[in-house]
Structures are given as C-alpha cells and as structure tokens.
Design a protein around this motif. Structure first.
Motif, PDB file in Angstrom:
ATOM      1  N   PHE A  78     -14.349  54.249  67.752  1.00  0.00           N
ATOM      2  CA  PHE A  78     -14.185  53.061  66.919  1.00  0.00           C
ATOM      3  C   PHE A  78     -12.930  53.163  66.054  1.00  0.00           C
ATOM      4  CE2 PHE A  78     -18.600  52.205  67.980  1.00  0.00           C
ATOM      5  CZ  PHE A  78     -18.601  50.820  68.070  1.00  0.00           C
ATOM      6  N   GLN A  79     -12.631  54.373  65.573  1.00  0.00           N
ATOM      7  CA  GLN A  79     -11.410  54.576  64.791  1.00  0.00           C
ATOM      8  C   GLN A  79     -10.182  54.197  65.609  1.00  0.00           C
ATOM      9  OE1 GLN A  79     -11.896  55.142  61.662  1.00  0.00           O
ATOM     10  NE2 GLN A  79     -11.076  57.079  60.946  1.00  0.00           N
ATOM     11  N   SER A  80     -10.168  54.574  66.876  1.00  0.00           N
ATOM     12  CA  SER A  80      -9.034  54.259  67.741  1.00  0.00           C
ATOM     13  C   SER A  80      -8.922  52.758  67.976  1.00  0.00           C
ATOM     14  CB  SER A  80      -9.178  54.989  69.085  1.00  0.00           C
ATOM     15  OG  SER A  80      -9.110  56.382  68.922  1.00  0.00           O
ATOM     16  N   ALA A  81     -10.044  52.113  68.283  1.00  0.00           N
ATOM     17  CA  ALA A  81     -10.027  50.667  68.530  1.00  0.00           C
ATOM     18  C   ALA A  81      -9.589  49.910  67.297  1.00  0.00           C
ATOM     19  CB  ALA A  81     -11.407  50.204  68.979  1.00  0.00           C
ATOM     20  N   LEU A  82      -9.939  50.427  66.127  1.00  0.00           N
ATOM     21  CA  LEU A  82      -9.601  49.754  64.873  1.00  0.00           C
ATOM     22  C   LEU A  82      -8.147  49.966  64.472  1.00  0.00           C
ATOM     23  CD1 LEU A  82     -10.855  48.253  62.322  1.00  0.00           C
ATOM     24  CD2 LEU A  82     -11.048  50.536  61.327  1.00  0.00           C
TER      25      LEU A  82
END
Length: 546
Positions: free
Chosen positions: A204-208
């Motif tokens: 999720f950190q990467s997608a965000l």
C-alpha cells in the motif's frame, strides 16, 4: 561512495548507469550474468554476488544470511535455470539497501518485486522461488538492514528507518527494472509486487507514494496501521494483567487456549458448517461470563475467576487512543492469543513478551534506548509512536487516486483467523480508501479488491482452505488464476478479467505432497463464501458468493 545523492530521486537516478549496463550482452545466460559484475560501474551501486544455477530442483545454502533470517545453513531452492544477482544500493551516507534478483532463462517478460515481514531485514525467498518458477524476473530486498530481531540496526539510524519505512521497495523497483533491462536487453512489459504482513504494508505504501512503480500489487494481511498493530500487543497484554502475573486479574496462557477453543466450539456451527472455523468473527460478540468457574463450560483448572472475566472481556474490546477515539479493531474471536498472552519466560519464570517486535522496534526506532521495556506500555506510548512515525512507517493515508488513475490494480487478502494483524483492519482500510476517493463499491472494484480467507492464520496456515498460491512450494493445482491470487492479478492487469473469487486449497497436514484435503471458494469483499446447504463441504463448488 563519493558525491552521494541528497534525495531518493537522485539516488535512483544514479543507482544504475544505463550506458554501462547497456554494454552487457543482450543475450541472457551465464556470460551476461557474470557480465553484470564486470560491466556495472554505477555510482552508489555495488554488485555483491553473481551466480548461475542450472540445477532446477536442487538447493544451495544462504551462507551470508544472519541467524534471525534463518542462518547460513538455510537453503534456497532453485526453481528455474537462472542468474542470481545481489547488489547493494547506497541510499544515504549512513544507509543502503540490498536487492537480490533471480533472473530465469525462460522469462515471461514480467517483473516481480517482494517485501518483508515483521521488522524486515530478510529476503522473501519463498515468493522469489515461486516467481522464478512461473517465469517472473523476481526480486527481494532486506529493507535496508540485515535481520528481523533486535534493535541495534535502528538505534540512531534515521536513514535506515526511512529505508524500512518507505524507501526500500522503491529502490528495489527502480534498480530491479534496470537490471532486467540490462540482462534481457529490454524492459519488462508489466511490473508486479507481492508481499504479506509488513510486505502488505509496503504494498500500500508503494501504491500511495510511488504509483508508477507497479502495474499490479498483491497485499497479504496488510499491516497498514503498522505502529498500532505492534502497539496492540502491549496494550492487550496489560489488559489481561501482565506483567503482574500473580495478580487475581491475570489470565494464564493455558487458560487462553481453553477460552479460544470454547469460542470456536460455540460460534463455529452458526455458519451452518462445523469445521473448526469461525467464518466471520466480526459478526459476533462473546461474553466471557459463560466461562466462569461453576458455569460448567470450562473445568476447574482453567475456568475464570471474577477478575479474570473482566480481563478477558477487555481483551476483546477495540483500542482507543488517549483522546478516546477508537483507532484499532478488537482482537478477533477464535484467533490464537499468543501474541499477547504468551508472556512469561519459560526458563526464568519472569514476565516477558514472546512478541519481540514491540520491544525491538520501540527501543530502536521510537525511544532510541536499549533500556526501554514494554512492561508499563499504555496508549500514550502508542500515540507517541504514531505522532513521530519513525521513517514514515505508517502508511501515509488512503488517497490511492494516482494509482487508480494510472490504471493500477490492487488485490488484498486477509485471513479471518489472523493472530497478528486483526482482519477487520483490512475492511477499515478499504472503507477509508473508498471515502478518500468518494467512490462507489463498483468503482472501487474497478481497481481494488479485497478477499477474506476464513480459517487462515497470519499470511498462511490454519484450518481453512488457505493456500492461494502464496507459499512455497507452489503446487501444480495452484499454478493458474483460479487458484492463485498473483496470477489472478496478472490476468486482471493484462487481460482486464476481474477476479470475483479465488479457490483456496487445504493440503493434508499443510504438506503439498500429501495431497488435497479440501477446497473452498473465497469471495471478493463484501460478498461472503457460504455453503450451498447440500454439497460436499470439501469441494469448492459447494460454496457460493452471496
């Protein structure tokens, strides 16, 4: 090591010298594998190791691996004819990230990055092995430090904390794609990420933060509110009387085993199938009064005294911050409680949490003191950690609009019997993203789908049909998009076929070689998997999405 970049963007720009890499032979194989080592002259990047493996089905020792990651006697399993490449990428004057590549000869033109677990520091070899066996150019990272136990690698290391918090996966994506381009002579057609627990947080950190890094992201048991997940173990331990293990309110470890067993016995049949699984524990509330001594449910050695009843009741209440706002879901019924109830050192008999991540991380990253202990842990400690958010480890919000706009696809999955990351957190996060985007459910399902797996523990294991292709070895029956969520993600990204369900498999004794015990259809949230009332419950066809 000179002229180090001051920002991550510059680090990544300098991490691989494209001109140097382009001089490597475009015909991949042994020559090209060793050619990377001799030709790569990029600032801030050092080739540590190149190996050629042409013994599919054999293994080799991970001689440089630290003990908390398995140690030097741990074996990696060769799952394809491949080039193994390890590089070290400097991210600041005081930090670096290790990236490992498995580059199969029979490449499917896809890139797969992986994350870590706990406090990171270990390469996710099972996922890399599976990825290489499926033809992915597969990558792993140590998250910026070696090891998953202890506090030393975080003490006085703010840049290392940044690597673990948000930077390592971005470095892995940038450097990894350049290695692929160098080795195979062309860029990957599609880029994927797969990780569970901390790896799910990193998804999720990467997608965000870096929506362009991946076309598809697979997030298992995602620790999106990581600091509160870790803090919850200390708060719940205090609620049940720890560290005052001789007090009347303290609930002993053997009592908790009986408490959970009673929950399952009472609640399991309510879904129509008695299989040792509480399909959706969020549907129920449990009054521990029925476990009181004299009630007849538990025997005299493990039944609950009045003060213990209050302790057990409080253990299943949600967690609020210092202002009274509820910030973390209740621990779920039927899940193993060891993360907070196994809290006595069996050798010394003294109070000591078996969940070491709390002490390790708060010592090294939050309080920067080896003298700190969790024995007096309160919500104030949790709030302090979330306020300073070391290395930006907590996912920085729910606005995935950029990832959605670029056409990215995200699949999350979570076991309903997860003992480490409360499964309700994934539904909370799904709703948070939906609110941030002001999106309808159908609009959410265009790019983000969540699957709950009844009876699955944290990331894998448990009494349910939990195998959805996320563990090694990858069985033949889990190498297609109907039984494997990574391959379902690939099909969604590349062919536009939306996954409405996935078939989970339970192998006998959780051992692939022993054969299939049962299968079950798992459904895209908020739909649920329900028995049709007539078919064999061990067959996926007997379960409907409703």
């Amino acid at each position: 090591m000179q002229n180090l970049s001051k920002t991550l963007a510059i680090v990544l720009a300098c991490a691989v010298n494209t001109n140097a890499l382009s001089s490597i032979s475009q015909t991949h194989g042994p020559h090209a594998c060793h050619g990377v080592s001799s030709s790569l002259q990029a600032p801030n990047t050092t080739v540590v190791l190149t190996e050629v493996h042409h013994q599919n089905g054999t293994s080799f020792p991970l001689v440089d691996q630290v003990s908390s990651c398995g140690g030097p006697n741990e074996l990696a399993n060769i799952t394809a004819n491949l080039c193994r490449l390890v590089v070290n990428v400097t991210t600041s004057r005081s930090s670096s990230v290790q990236v490992e590549a498995w580059l199969p000869d029979d490449w499917n033109e896809r890139f797969l990055a992986t994350g870590g677990g706990g406090i990171g520091g270990c390469i996710d070899y099972p996922t890399i092995q599976n990825g290489a066996s499926l033809g992915f150019a597969s990558f792993g990272t140590n998250g910026g430090h070696n090891g998953s136990e202890g506090s030393d690698f975080f003490l006085n290391q703010p840049e290392v904390l940044k690597d673990f918090g948000y930077r390592a996966i971005h470095v892995e994506a940038g450097v990894g794609k350049e290695i692929v381009r160098a080795y195979y002579g062309r860029a990957p057609k599609h880029n994927y990420y797969a990780g569970c627990s901390t790896g799910g947080r990193q998804a999720f950190q990467s997608a965000l933060l870096y929506p362009e890094d991946f076309d598809g992201v697979l997030a298992g048991s995602p620790g999106v509110d990581w600091l509160r997940i870790v803090s919850s173990k200390g708060i719940l331990a205090r609620r049940i009387g720890w560290p005052n293990i001789h007090s009347t309110s303290y609930v002993r470890e053997e009592q908790w085993k009986a408490i959970v067993e009673a929950q399952i016995n009472i609640l399991d049949p309510l879904d129509g199938v008695k299989d040792g699984i509480i399909d959706d524990p969020t549907m129920y509330r449990f009054d521990p009064e029925i476990l009181a001594c004299g009630a007849g449910v538990l025997n005299g050695s493990v039944c609950l005294q009045p003060a213990q009843i209050d302790s057990v009741r409080s253990a299943y209440e949600p967690i609020a911050d210092s202002t009274g706002k509820i910030v973390y879901p209740p621990f779920e019924l039927g899940a193993n409680t060891d993360v907070f109830s196994k809290n006595i050192n069996t050798t010394t008999g003294k109070p000591e949490l078996s969940y070491t991540i709390l002490e390790d991380y708060f010592r090294g990253a939050v309080y920067n003191s080896t003298a700190w202990t969790p024995s007096n842990f309160t919500t104030k400690d949790m709030d302090f950690a979330t306020d300073i958010n070391p290395g930006q480890v907590n996912t920085g919000g729910t606005d995935l609009s950029a990832f959605r706009a670029k056409g990215g696809k995200l699949i999350a999955y979570h076991g309903r019997n997860d003992e480490s990351v409360t499964s309700a957190l994934s539904a909370w996060h799904f709703s948070g993203v939906q609110a941030s985007l002001n999106a309808s459910l159908s609009e959410m399902h265009e790019f983000y789908r969540l699957f709950y797996i009844p009876g699955m523990h944290h990331c894998s294991g448990g009494p349910g049909a939990w195998n959805i292709g996320q563990t090694w070895p990858l069985a033949e029956g889990t190498r297609d998009s109907r039984h494997n969520l990574l391959l379902a993600l690939v099909e969604w990204v590349e062919e536009g076929r939306k996954p409405d369900s996935v078939i989970g498999t339970k192998f006998k004794n959780d051992y692939v070689a022993d054969g299939v015990e049962s299968q079950r259809t798992h459904c895209v949230y908020p739909r649920k998997s329900v028995w049709d009332g007539k078919g064999d419950t061990s067959r996926a066809s007997s379960w409907m999405c409703t």
